[in-house]
Design an enzyme around this catalytic site. Structure first.
Site, PDB file in Angstrom:
ATOM      1  N   LYS A 120       9.577 -35.250 -53.041  1.00 11.33           N
ATOM      2  CA  LYS A 120       8.763 -34.933 -51.862  1.00 11.33           C
ATOM      3  C   LYS A 120       7.479 -35.741 -51.946  1.00 11.33           C
ATOM      4  O   LYS A 120       7.050 -36.091 -53.044  1.00 11.33           O
ATOM      5  CB  LYS A 120       8.405 -33.440 -51.844  1.00 11.33           C
ATOM      6  CG  LYS A 120       8.027 -32.918 -50.484  1.00 11.33           C
ATOM      7  CD  LYS A 120       9.252 -32.457 -49.716  1.00 11.33           C
ATOM      8  CE  LYS A 120       8.971 -32.087 -48.294  1.00 11.33           C
ATOM      9  NZ  LYS A 120      10.157 -31.454 -47.682  1.00 11.33           N
ATOM     10  N   ASP A 159       8.869 -34.572 -42.525  1.00 10.00           N
ATOM     11  CA  ASP A 159       8.587 -33.143 -42.753  1.00 10.00           C
ATOM     12  C   ASP A 159       7.429 -32.848 -41.793  1.00 10.00           C
ATOM     13  O   ASP A 159       7.276 -33.563 -40.784  1.00 10.00           O
ATOM     14  CB  ASP A 159       8.215 -32.887 -44.227  1.00 10.00           C
ATOM     15  CG  ASP A 159       8.204 -31.397 -44.591  1.00 10.00           C
ATOM     16  OD1 ASP A 159       9.275 -30.826 -44.816  1.00 10.00           O
ATOM     17  OD2 ASP A 159       7.114 -30.784 -44.630  1.00 10.00           O
TER      18      ASP A 159
HETATM   19  P1  NDP Z   1       6.583 -30.347 -37.392  1.00  9.51           P
HETATM   20  O1  NDP Z   1       5.383 -31.100 -37.826  1.00  9.51           O
HETATM   21  O2  NDP Z   1       7.510 -30.956 -36.407  1.00  9.51           O
HETATM   22  O3  NDP Z   1       6.171 -28.919 -36.845  1.00  9.51           O
HETATM   23  C1  NDP Z   1       5.443 -28.037 -37.632  1.00  9.51           C
HETATM   24  C2  NDP Z   1       5.125 -26.799 -36.819  1.00  9.51           C
HETATM   25  O4  NDP Z   1       4.592 -25.801 -37.676  1.00  9.51           O
HETATM   26  C3  NDP Z   1       4.060 -27.059 -35.757  1.00  9.51           C
HETATM   27  O5  NDP Z   1       4.274 -26.204 -34.685  1.00  9.51           O
HETATM   28  C4  NDP Z   1       2.784 -26.727 -36.525  1.00  9.51           C
HETATM   29  O6  NDP Z   1       1.700 -26.367 -35.683  1.00  9.51           O
HETATM   30  C5  NDP Z   1       3.230 -25.532 -37.324  1.00  9.51           C
HETATM   31  N1  NDP Z   1       2.417 -25.472 -38.547  1.00  9.51           N
HETATM   32  C6  NDP Z   1       2.273 -26.428 -39.483  1.00  9.51           C
HETATM   33  N2  NDP Z   1       1.433 -26.059 -40.439  1.00  9.51           N
HETATM   34  C7  NDP Z   1       1.008 -24.834 -40.081  1.00  9.51           C
HETATM   35  C8  NDP Z   1       0.129 -23.926 -40.664  1.00  9.51           C
HETATM   36  N3  NDP Z   1      -0.514 -24.192 -41.821  1.00  9.51           N
HETATM   37  N4  NDP Z   1      -0.034 -22.725 -40.030  1.00  9.51           N
HETATM   38  C9  NDP Z   1       0.618 -22.443 -38.871  1.00  9.51           C
HETATM   39  N5  NDP Z   1       1.474 -23.298 -38.264  1.00  9.51           N
HETATM   40  C10 NDP Z   1       1.655 -24.463 -38.865  1.00  9.51           C
HETATM   41  O7  NDP Z   1       7.354 -29.994 -38.754  1.00  9.51           O
HETATM   42  P2  NDP Z   1       8.875 -29.515 -38.941  1.00  9.51           P
HETATM   43  O8  NDP Z   1       9.336 -28.732 -37.774  1.00  9.51           O
HETATM   44  O9  NDP Z   1       9.640 -30.670 -39.402  1.00  9.51           O
HETATM   45  O10 NDP Z   1       8.712 -28.556 -40.211  1.00  9.51           O
HETATM   46  C11 NDP Z   1       8.582 -27.135 -40.109  1.00  9.51           C
HETATM   47  C12 NDP Z   1       9.003 -26.482 -41.407  1.00  9.51           C
HETATM   48  O11 NDP Z   1      10.370 -26.802 -41.674  1.00  9.51           O
HETATM   49  C13 NDP Z   1       8.241 -26.936 -42.661  1.00  9.51           C
HETATM   50  O12 NDP Z   1       8.152 -25.855 -43.555  1.00  9.51           O
HETATM   51  C14 NDP Z   1       9.154 -27.993 -43.255  1.00  9.51           C
HETATM   52  O13 NDP Z   1       8.932 -28.176 -44.634  1.00  9.51           O
HETATM   53  C15 NDP Z   1      10.515 -27.376 -42.966  1.00  9.51           C
HETATM   54  N6  NDP Z   1      11.666 -28.260 -42.987  1.00  9.51           N
HETATM   55  C16 NDP Z   1      11.722 -29.356 -42.193  1.00  9.51           C
HETATM   56  C17 NDP Z   1      12.835 -30.161 -42.183  1.00  9.51           C
HETATM   57  C18 NDP Z   1      12.993 -31.324 -41.279  1.00  9.51           C
HETATM   58  O14 NDP Z   1      14.079 -31.919 -41.268  1.00  9.51           O
HETATM   59  N7  NDP Z   1      12.008 -31.683 -40.487  1.00  9.51           N
HETATM   60  C19 NDP Z   1      13.962 -29.889 -43.093  1.00  9.51           C
HETATM   61  C20 NDP Z   1      13.840 -28.665 -43.826  1.00  9.51           C
HETATM   62  C21 NDP Z   1      12.725 -27.903 -43.773  1.00  9.51           C
HETATM   63  P3  NDP Z   1       0.490 -27.399 -35.470  1.00  9.51           P
HETATM   64  O15 NDP Z   1       1.035 -28.425 -34.539  1.00  9.51           O
HETATM   65  O16 NDP Z   1      -0.608 -26.598 -34.916  1.00  9.51           O
HETATM   66  O17 NDP Z   1       0.160 -27.963 -36.822  1.00  9.51           O
HETATM   67  O1  2IT Z   2      12.495 -30.023 -46.543  1.00 12.23           O
HETATM   68  C1  2IT Z   2      13.407 -30.813 -46.226  1.00 12.23           C
HETATM   69  O2  2IT Z   2      14.570 -30.613 -46.586  1.00 12.23           O
HETATM   70  C2  2IT Z   2      13.071 -31.952 -45.382  1.00 12.23           C
HETATM   71  N1  2IT Z   2      11.927 -32.082 -44.959  1.00 12.23           N
HETATM   72  C3  2IT Z   2      14.119 -32.973 -45.046  1.00 12.23           C
HETATM   73  C4  2IT Z   2      14.292 -33.930 -46.195  1.00 12.23           C
HETATM   74  C5  2IT Z   2      15.185 -35.106 -45.922  1.00 12.23           C
HETATM   75  O3  2IT Z   2      15.261 -35.958 -46.821  1.00 12.23           O
HETATM   76  O4  2IT Z   2      15.826 -35.193 -44.858  1.00 12.23           O
END
Ligand code: NDP
Ligand code: 2IT
Length: 449
Positions: free
Chosen positions: A122, A162
């Site tokens: 990461k 992420d």
């Molecule tokens: P994005 O940046 O697309 O979206 C993040 C969302 O979460 C936004 O709405 C953001 O709001 C909100 N957010 C972020 N930080 C905070 C905080 N500290 N408090 C409250 N709200 C918050 O990210 P993703 O959708 O990709 O990721 C969301 C979650 O999913 C994370 O935990 C990530 O690690 C996990 N994840 C993502 C994967 C992927 O493929 N993208 C895979 C597996 C897990 P704001 O815009 O106000 O910051």
């Molecule tokens: O938390 C996760 O699994 C991710 N943000 C996606 C990682 C990836 O390599 O697609």
């Protein structure tokens, strides 16, 4: 508490989230360790909690006013026992070593569950893309990659997105890598489709989390049809979770960002979701604007000092936390159980505090922890790597079908591992035990390295 957890806390006392992640995995695998004294003899736990390497670097860039800004860049190469390091990059002001080590540690076991050959890593930066122009984001990404490029490669370490890193950032990062290396390779995943990306990768985490939920419900002969669902976040994972829930006949009623959340009693339908996608992905606006567009919806600002989050206090059947770590505390978990929530599928990484997890497990709801429920994203990243190696691309249907099969397989693996070690129905133990066993057996095969 196992000795190893104390050892980690003593060694790096400030890495709270990392302690939390280690503590949970170690508690789950005590039974495995009792049956395998050779793991302790080989100091497997001590080796698992120490990253293969940590890369920390300066990221200087020039903002639109001509002022020099300096951020910190990181890549944690945690474990490569079963494949090249694989995992996302997070750009968020809260990023520090402890948060990235927790995410890298979780990623090791998550990736092992996917059935694909990927190690865990990461990275990211404390850079905040919010409010920055495209050109500022580009200059930042170029500076970030001008150091990172020497540490990664398609058979070494393959980053992805992420929080704060989506298609735009991956594009700028890839462009700079390609220029510096003079090589067109699958060194990042989440690429756009015309230059090596995979169909369904943007959708994969959210869709996967809903497929995992459907598998869990199926064990009780239930479906998502008609289920009222709480979703948090409004980024990549939240959007595609909502999309799949609508498609499967469920009724999502909430979305949030770090400033507040919207509650739409009538349900978020496909048209409203299309508005959210434009709002968040193109205009990069705030979720508050949803309630301006749809006045029947209610917007509530989040109070960071409050002892609970009102989003989780609405009556619902299912919950899909899809924002960030520790967004559900003990009180939130209790509110959810009291209100009849029967399923939680974690799209985010470690969104529930230990008190919340304790509550969910004690109340015997269907509780799918992040490293199982959100593994669809990295799984399709693995499929993107496969397609890049083969130099061909699969259809939407083909990738989606593989994603479904992988989520089904992860679900089955969790169920079987939990049962084998005496905690039937406990997906937390199941995911930790199955992921741990696979990685540790590979480490044992490789000797002391
Ligand atoms: P994005 O940046 O697309 O979206 C993040 C969302 O979460 C936004 O709405 C953001 O709001 C909100 N957010 C972020 N930080 C905070 C905080 N500290 N408090 C409250 N709200 C918050 O990210 P993703 O959708 O990709 O990721 C969301 C979650 O999913 C994370 O935990 C990530 O690690 C996990 N994840 C993502 C994967 C992927 O493929 N993208 C895979 C597996 C897990 P704001 O815009 O106000 O910051
Ligand atoms: O938390 C996760 O699994 C991710 N943000 C996606 C990682 C990836 O390599 O697609």
């Amino acid at each position: 508490m196992l000795e190893i957890v104390q050892h980690v806390k003593d060694k790096d006392p400030n890495e709270r989230e990392f302690h939390q992640a280690v503590d949970e995995v170690m508690a789950s695998v005590e039974g495995v360790l009792d049956q395998h004294p050779e793991y302790r003899h080989a100091k497997i736990l001590e080796r698992l909690v120490e990253p293969d390497r940590v890369i920390l670097f300066r990221v200087p860039w020039v903002d639109d006013q001509g002022i020099v800004q300096v951020n910190r860049g990181f890549r944690i190469e945690m474990n490569s026992a079963i494949g090249p390091y694989k995992g996302g990059l997070r750009f968020h002001p809260s990023v520090n070593l402890g948060i990235l080590k927790f995410l890298a540690f979780e990623q090791v076991f998550k990736n092992a569950l996917t059935t694909l050959p990927m190690g865990g890593g990461k990275g990211g930066s404390d850079f905040d893309p919010k409010g920055k122009s495209d050109l500022e984001v580009m200059r930042f990404c170029q500076s970030f990659m001008s150091e990172l490029y020497r540490h990664i490669g398609p058979n070494t370490d393959v980053p992805a997105g992420d929080i704060g890193v989506g298609a735009r950032e991956i594009g700028y990062l890839f462009g700079m890598y390609k220029k510096l290396k003079n090589e067109f390779t699958g060194v990042l995943t989440g690429k756009s489709i015309s230059w090596g990306g995979s169909l369904i990768r943007p959708e994969a985490t959210g869709y996967g989390s809903v497929y995992f939920a459907a598998e869990m419900l199926n064990t009780q002969n239930k479906t998502l049809e008609g289920k009222v669902c709480l979703v948090s976040g409004s980024g990549n994972v939240a959007q595609y979770t909502t999309e799949k829930l609508i498609e499967m006949g469920a009724k999502p009623i909430t979305l949030s960002d770090s400033a507040g959340y919207i509650y739409d009693e009538a349900g978020i339908d496909a048209d409203k979701l299309a508005f959210v996608k434009k709002l968040k992905n193109i205009r990069r606006g705030r979720i508050k604007e949803y309630a301006e567009e749809y006045p029947d919806a209610v917007y509530t600002p989040l109070d960071p000092g409050a002892d609970h989050n009102p989003l989780w206090a609405h009556k619902a059947d299912c919950a899909f936390p899809s924002a960030t770590q520790n967004e559900i505390n003990g009180k939130d978990a209790k509110n959810m159980i009291d209100n009849g929530v029967l399923l939680v599928s974690e799209g985010a990484n470690m969104p529930t505090t230990p008190e919340g997890v304790h509550f969910f497990l004690g109340s015997h709801i269907l509780y799918g922890p992040g490293k199982a429920a959100n593994a669809g994203g990295v799984s399709v990243s693995g499929l993107e790597m496969t397609q890049n190696s083969m130099r061909l691309s699969w259809t939407r249907e083909e990738v989606d079908e593989r994603l479904r099969l992988i989520m089904r397989s992860i679900h089955k693996t969790c169920i079987e591992a939990a049962e084998q070690y005496g905690s039937p129905g406990n997906y937390v133990n199941g995911a930790n035990i199955a992921g741990f066993t696979k990685v540790v057996n590979a480490m044992m095969d490789h000797g002391v390295v």
